[in-house]
Design an enzyme around this catalytic site. Structure first.
Site, PDB file in Angstrom:
ATOM      1  N   LYS A  69       0.827  -1.225   0.000  1.00  0.00           N
ATOM      2  CA  LYS A  69       0.000   0.000   0.000  1.00  0.00           C
ATOM      3  C   LYS A  69       0.851   1.260   0.000  1.00  0.00           C
ATOM      4  CE  LYS A  69      -2.222  -0.673   3.726  1.00  0.00           C
ATOM      5  NZ  LYS A  69      -1.561  -1.953   4.029  1.00  0.00           N
ATOM      6  N   THR A  71       3.979   1.663  -0.927  1.00  0.00           N
ATOM      7  CA  THR A  71       4.693   1.794  -2.202  1.00  0.00           C
ATOM      8  C   THR A  71       3.762   2.318  -3.289  1.00  0.00           C
ATOM      9  OG1 THR A  71       6.089  -0.075  -1.540  1.00  0.00           O
ATOM     10  CG2 THR A  71       6.142   0.552  -3.855  1.00  0.00           C
ATOM     11  N   ARG A  92       1.745   7.407   7.468  1.00  0.00           N
ATOM     12  CA  ARG A  92       2.039   7.213   8.887  1.00  0.00           C
ATOM     13  C   ARG A  92       3.544   7.073   9.108  1.00  0.00           C
ATOM     14  NH1 ARG A  92      -0.856   1.902  10.175  1.00  0.00           N
ATOM     15  NH2 ARG A  92      -0.307   1.564   8.006  1.00  0.00           N
ATOM     16  N   LYS A 103       8.309  -7.192  10.047  1.00  0.00           N
ATOM     17  CA  LYS A 103       7.635  -6.551   8.911  1.00  0.00           C
ATOM     18  C   LYS A 103       8.554  -5.612   8.144  1.00  0.00           C
ATOM     19  CE  LYS A 103       3.538  -3.785   7.797  1.00  0.00           C
ATOM     20  NZ  LYS A 103       4.203  -2.601   7.256  1.00  0.00           N
ATOM     21  N   ALA A 272      -3.391  -0.624  12.470  1.00  0.00           N
ATOM     22  CA  ALA A 272      -4.803  -0.762  12.091  1.00  0.00           C
ATOM     23  C   ALA A 272      -5.460  -1.991  12.702  1.00  0.00           C
ATOM     24  CB  ALA A 272      -4.940  -0.808  10.575  1.00  0.00           C
ATOM     25  N   PHE A 300      -3.166  -2.150   6.805  1.00  0.00           N
ATOM     26  CA  PHE A 300      -3.667  -3.508   6.575  1.00  0.00           C
ATOM     27  C   PHE A 300      -4.778  -3.515   5.522  1.00  0.00           C
ATOM     28  CE2 PHE A 300      -1.901  -4.242  10.996  1.00  0.00           C
ATOM     29  CZ  PHE A 300      -0.790  -4.901  10.532  1.00  0.00           C
ATOM     30  N   PHE A 380       4.936  -7.471  -9.742  1.00  0.00           N
ATOM     31  CA  PHE A 380       6.207  -8.090  -9.405  1.00  0.00           C
ATOM     32  C   PHE A 380       6.771  -8.736 -10.670  1.00  0.00           C
ATOM     33  CE2 PHE A 380       4.491  -7.441  -5.293  1.00  0.00           C
ATOM     34  CZ  PHE A 380       5.546  -7.465  -4.392  1.00  0.00           C
ATOM     35  N   TRP A 408       7.706  -0.139  -7.971  1.00  0.00           N
ATOM     36  CA  TRP A 408       8.974  -0.502  -7.338  1.00  0.00           C
ATOM     37  C   TRP A 408      10.114  -0.351  -8.348  1.00  0.00           C
ATOM     38  CZ3 TRP A 408      13.378  -3.284  -7.461  1.00  0.00           C
ATOM     39  CH2 TRP A 408      14.084  -3.462  -6.258  1.00  0.00           C
TER      40      TRP A 408
END
Length: 555
Positions: A69, A71, A92, A103, A272, A300, A380, A408
């Protein structure tokens, strides 16, 4: 290349240049070195904010494969700027718990990052430290009042719900005894620690609109009862003034930059799955005050962060989002469809088909708020053309916009199609945003509406403790507060093992915490913990620094 290696190839712009892009006087910002600054609250303009297009980035249910999210949020903001739309991304702050745990950080990745990523992922501008200190100051004042023989409020230690916090994953602190050591060291009682991201002070900071509102909310924190059953709040302990002083700088949003040199505002960091999971109202309004488009994210899956964004944050701050970008990866959908974690890079159309119901449920949930949506396929290198085509065909069947985003690898250039879809939706559709429930509805009705409508539960069970909590909430006159359910992020249900789109399940509420200062109630489900633990091999084992100050192993 790693995220950190890519970040090191970028020549950062002085923070004064980034402030100028927002139209903020450089002599007004409070700099933290060359590349970080705080923005005074006086730069929030509600009239200008009302004319900004607010875009929420959410996601399907999280998996170990990752969804991206943050990214996507950063890449989308870069793309909108490339299309000459004045855009700010508002995010955030990362917690050190995940950074040193499993994570990782929360600054995006590859060519869609916010910088300087090492600083942001570590101590940044000290906001988390200030929140910790304010939270623990109240804890110290509580224990001091219990100990006092002259100014005691006769607090019953057995009723105190206020714990302490630390910004690390430390399971050994979940339940502790304080006050040992004799009569001079306090009154022994059982308490514990939560992670700082779960602190009610964090939630309050992220919902407050100014210092006055912050101080009022801090005073409203429910502490416990006296021996004669009278409720005690932080204001009764005269703690709110000192707590506000500790937060006087933390309340100001932080300005940094994206990897392409565009503005990024980062402020607050509630999780979250145990809090509201969105950045501060102040940060969002600051971005909206200085941008035509404002991109933000909620933690999340849509069932957690986005539902709370709509029902708590938007209601509290009178925000009206224009579109939801629902992030999905082919790898994650295959995992929801039953594929083994080690096989997600292999083409598997059957597993992908079996995982689509999770995506479908989140899209249905978005429609309940009457906000248009677009699916962002976070690309990806291992995604096959057949798999991409399958998701696009699914979206066409559902009459939902969809775009492939390769942020990315390509940064903003990889999200131009997504940005064009977002612009088109905003220009041609009318968001009729409305919340899922009304705050003045009965507490049980609000909980069951979320559980059945958003999670898909058959019904809700309440433990004896939760039923007692409901009676306490009613006696305190807090029935009209919104609901912030603490639930596993791994499943739409409260059982992390139920992947995809589970059905015919029961949500169990084991207790309901009161966050009167933040202004919401927290029903806690399943085995969810407000203090995570470290994995067997935490990320901290691989993080190091050399004599020149160069950090390694950080993402």
């Amino acid at each position: 290349m790693t995220d950190l290696q890519i970040a090191k190839t970028v020549t950062l712009k002085p923070i004064s240049e980034i402030a100028n892009k927002l139209g903020i006087d450089t002599y007004q910002i409070e700099t933290y070195g060359q590349y970080k600054a705080k923005i005074p609250l006086s730069y929030i303009d509600r009239n200008k904010a009302n004319n900004s297009h607010l875009i929420l980035v959410s996601a399907i249910s999280p998996t170990p494969a990752g969804e991206g999210k943050t990214t996507i949020s950063i890449g989308l903001s870069e793309a909108l700027n490339q299309l000459h739309k004045k855009t700010t991304v508002v995010l955030r702050e990362p917690s050190l718990g995940p950074v040193f745990g499993i994570k990782g950080g929360a600054t995006g990745g590859g060519h869609a990052q916010v910088l300087p990523m090492e600083d942001i992922n570590l101590h940044f501008t000290g906001d988390f430290s200030a929140i910790e200190k304010a939270h623990n100051l109240l804890a110290a004042i509580i224990d001091n009042n219990i100990q006092s023989k002259t100014v005691s409020l006769q607090l019953d230690p057995r009723t105190i719900s206020w714990k302490r916090v630390v910004d690390l994953n430390d399971r050994a602190l979940r339940r502790i005894i304080v006050g040992l050591g004799g009569t001079t060291s306090g009154v022994p009682r059982e308490t514990g620690f939560d992670i700082t991201a779960a602190s009610e002070i964090m939630a309050i900071l992220c919902l407050a609109e100014n210092l006055t509102d912050l101080k009022k909310r801090l005073g409203n924190i429910f502490v416990g009862y006296t021996y004669d059953k009278q409720p005690i709040y932080a204001r009764d302990l005269h703690a709110e003034g000192a707590m506000t002083v500790l937060l006087k700088d933390a309340i100001k949003p932080n300005l940094v930059q994206t990897i392409e040199g565009n503005p990024a505002i980062i402020h607050g960091g509630p999780f979250a799955n145990i809090a509201q999971g969105t950045n501060s109202v102040i940060a969002t309004l600051m971005g909206m005050s200085h941008s035509d488009y404002t991109v933000t994210e909620a933690g999340f899956g849509f069932d957690l962060g986005a539902e709370k964004f709509f029902d708590i944050k938007c209601q509290s701050a009178n925000l009206k989002p224009k579109v939801v970008v629902l992030t999905a990866t082919i790898r994650a959908l295959k995992y929801h469809g039953g594929a083994n974690l080690n096989d997600l890079t292999k083409p598997n159309l059957d597993a992908l088909k079996n995982g689509l119901p999770n995506l479908e449920k989140h899209l249905e949930n978005i429609s309940k708020f009457k906000v248009p949506a677009v699916i962002a396929i976070n690309k990806f290198a291992t995604d096959s053309e057949e798999e991409i085509s399958l998701i696009k065909a699914f979206a066409k069947q559902k009459n939902i916009s969809v775009a492939l985003a390769d942020v990315w690898a390509k940064g903003g250039a990889g999200a131009l199609d997504l940005a064009k879809e977002v612009i088109n939706i905003i220009d041609t559709s009318t968001s009729q945003f409305e919340p899922l429930y009304q705050w003045n509805s009965p507490v049980i009705d609000k909980i069951e509406t979320i559980a059945t409508e958003i999670y898909g539960a058959e019904h809700v069970d309440y433990s004896l403790k939760a039923k007692a909590n409901l009676r306490k909430i009613s006696s305190l006159g807090l029935d009209n507060l919104p609901i912030c359910i603490a639930k596993t992020q791994k499943s739409l249900s409260d059982n992390p093992k139920l992947l995809g789109r589970p059905k015919d399940f029961i949500i169990t509420i084991r207790e309901i915490e009161i966050a009167a200062g933040a202004g919401f109630l927290i029903p806690i489900t399943g085995d969810i913990m407000r203090m995570p633990g470290l994995p067997a091999h935490p990320a901290a084992e691989h993080i190091d620094i050399n004599e020149n100050g160069d950090i390694s192993g950080l993402f």
